[in-house]
Write a protein that holds these residues in place. Structure first.
Motif, mmCIF file in Angstrom:
data_model
loop_
_atom_site.group_PDB
_atom_site.id
_atom_site.type_symbol
_atom_site.label_atom_id
_atom_site.label_comp_id
_atom_site.label_asym_id
_atom_site.label_seq_id
_atom_site.Cartn_x
_atom_site.Cartn_y
_atom_site.Cartn_z
ATOM 1 N N ILE A 66 -0.800 8.291 0.060
ATOM 2 C CA ILE A 66 -1.354 7.176 -0.716
ATOM 3 C C ILE A 66 -0.556 6.982 -1.999
ATOM 4 C CG2 ILE A 66 -3.371 6.368 -2.007
ATOM 5 C CD1 ILE A 66 -5.073 7.905 0.115
ATOM 6 N N ALA A 70 1.422 4.368 1.020
ATOM 7 C CA ALA A 70 1.055 4.199 2.429
ATOM 8 C C ALA A 70 -0.377 3.688 2.576
ATOM 9 C CB ALA A 70 1.187 5.534 3.162
ATOM 10 N N HIS A 71 -0.592 2.878 3.594
ATOM 11 C CA HIS A 71 -1.936 2.413 3.922
ATOM 12 C C HIS A 71 -2.778 3.597 4.400
ATOM 13 C CE1 HIS A 71 -0.567 -1.624 3.364
ATOM 14 N NE2 HIS A 71 0.242 -1.597 4.418
ATOM 15 N N ILE A 72 -4.097 3.431 4.379
ATOM 16 C CA ILE A 72 -5.020 4.494 4.800
ATOM 17 C C ILE A 72 -5.222 4.400 6.307
ATOM 18 C CG2 ILE A 72 -7.284 5.543 4.440
ATOM 19 C CD1 ILE A 72 -5.549 5.194 1.848
ATOM 20 N N GLY A 108 -8.023 -0.816 -2.031
ATOM 21 C CA GLY A 108 -7.543 -1.409 -0.794
ATOM 22 C C GLY A 108 -8.538 -2.377 -0.196
ATOM 23 N N THR A 110 -10.362 -3.158 3.528
ATOM 24 C CA THR A 110 -10.592 -2.623 4.870
ATOM 25 C C THR A 110 -10.076 -3.599 5.917
ATOM 26 O OG1 THR A 110 -12.838 -3.539 4.979
ATOM 27 C CG2 THR A 110 -12.624 -1.265 4.204
ATOM 28 N N LYS A 111 -9.442 -3.089 6.941
ATOM 29 C CA LYS A 111 -8.934 -3.906 8.038
ATOM 30 C C LYS A 111 -9.868 -3.828 9.243
ATOM 31 C CE LYS A 111 -6.138 -6.079 7.108
ATOM 32 N NZ LYS A 111 -6.385 -7.257 6.249
ATOM 33 N N ILE A 124 -4.316 1.475 11.137
ATOM 34 C CA ILE A 124 -4.564 1.247 9.710
ATOM 35 C C ILE A 124 -6.020 0.842 9.499
ATOM 36 C CG2 ILE A 124 -3.969 -0.163 7.706
ATOM 37 C CD1 ILE A 124 -1.138 -0.425 8.915
ATOM 38 N N ILE A 126 -7.386 0.844 6.106
ATOM 39 C CA ILE A 126 -7.430 0.175 4.798
ATOM 40 C C ILE A 126 -6.008 -0.167 4.364
ATOM 41 C CG2 ILE A 126 -8.077 0.376 2.367
ATOM 42 C CD1 ILE A 126 -10.187 2.446 3.246
ATOM 43 N N GLU A 127 -5.806 -1.427 4.029
ATOM 44 C CA GLU A 127 -4.520 -1.870 3.497
ATOM 45 C C GLU A 127 -4.506 -1.596 2.000
ATOM 46 O OE1 GLU A 127 -3.281 -6.241 2.724
ATOM 47 O OE2 GLU A 127 -2.727 -5.768 4.804
ATOM 48 N N LEU A 128 -3.562 -0.819 1.545
ATOM 49 C CA LEU A 128 -3.461 -0.460 0.128
ATOM 50 C C LEU A 128 -2.981 -1.660 -0.688
ATOM 51 C CD1 LEU A 128 -4.031 2.412 -0.893
ATOM 52 C CD2 LEU A 128 -1.590 2.716 -1.109
ATOM 53 N N VAL A 129 -3.616 -1.896 -1.854
ATOM 54 C CA VAL A 129 -3.183 -2.990 -2.729
ATOM 55 C C VAL A 129 -2.794 -2.509 -4.128
ATOM 56 C CG1 VAL A 129 -4.467 -4.777 -1.472
ATOM 57 C CG2 VAL A 129 -5.543 -3.634 -3.413
#
Length: 143
Positions: A66, A70-72, A108, A110-111, A124, A126-129
């Motif tokens: 993280i 990196a995305h979760i 992030g 959630t996807k 993936i 959670i997309e990290l922002v």
């Protein structure tokens, strides 16, 4: 809310390259939006007001990834050290806390829903922002 936006405060919306907007109060970035999407608080604001938004917890093995941006991934949330609310929907802004740590380390979107994350347990989640030590974190007060 008045603690965050006091009366007669100088609030400015700064438009940055890459479709990023930052809400600045007294030269301090407080909120940001990517590609005209959700507005997120900055990590600095969230550290002053814990519990401001929904949180998930990743296992401690995910921390270094993280902090590298990196995305979760789903296993980071479904493993023994991970945790999330049962009713967490997809496309939900969330604060990300790590197992054994007090402060939030990332934000992030959630996807997948919590049910999908648990059911699939791959890909993936959670997309990290925004994360500790990224460009927004290192931003000095804006003049």
């Amino acid at each position: 809310m008045e603690d965050i936006f006091p009366k007669k405060a100088n609030v400015v919306v700064v438009k940055c390259p890459g479709h990023v907007q930052v809400v600045v109060l007294n030269k301090e970035p407080l909120f940001f939006s990517l590609r005209d999407g959700h507005y997120f608080p900055t990590l600095r604001l969230l550290h002053h007001y814990p519990g401001f938004m929904r949180e998930v917890q990743v296992d401690k093995g995910a921390i270094r990834f993280i902090l590298g941006g990196a995305h979760i991934m789903c296993p980071g949330l479904t493993s023994k050290g991970g945790d999330m609310e049962e009713d967490l929907p997809a496309e939900q802004p969330v604060a990300i806390r790590a197992e054994g740590k007090e402060m939030v380390l990332a934000l992030g979107l959630t996807k997948m829903s919590a049910a999908e994350i648990r059911g699939q347990n791959k890909g993936i989640a959670i997309e990290l922002v925004h994360f500790l030590n990224d460009g927004l974190w290192r931003t000095e007060p804006i003049n």
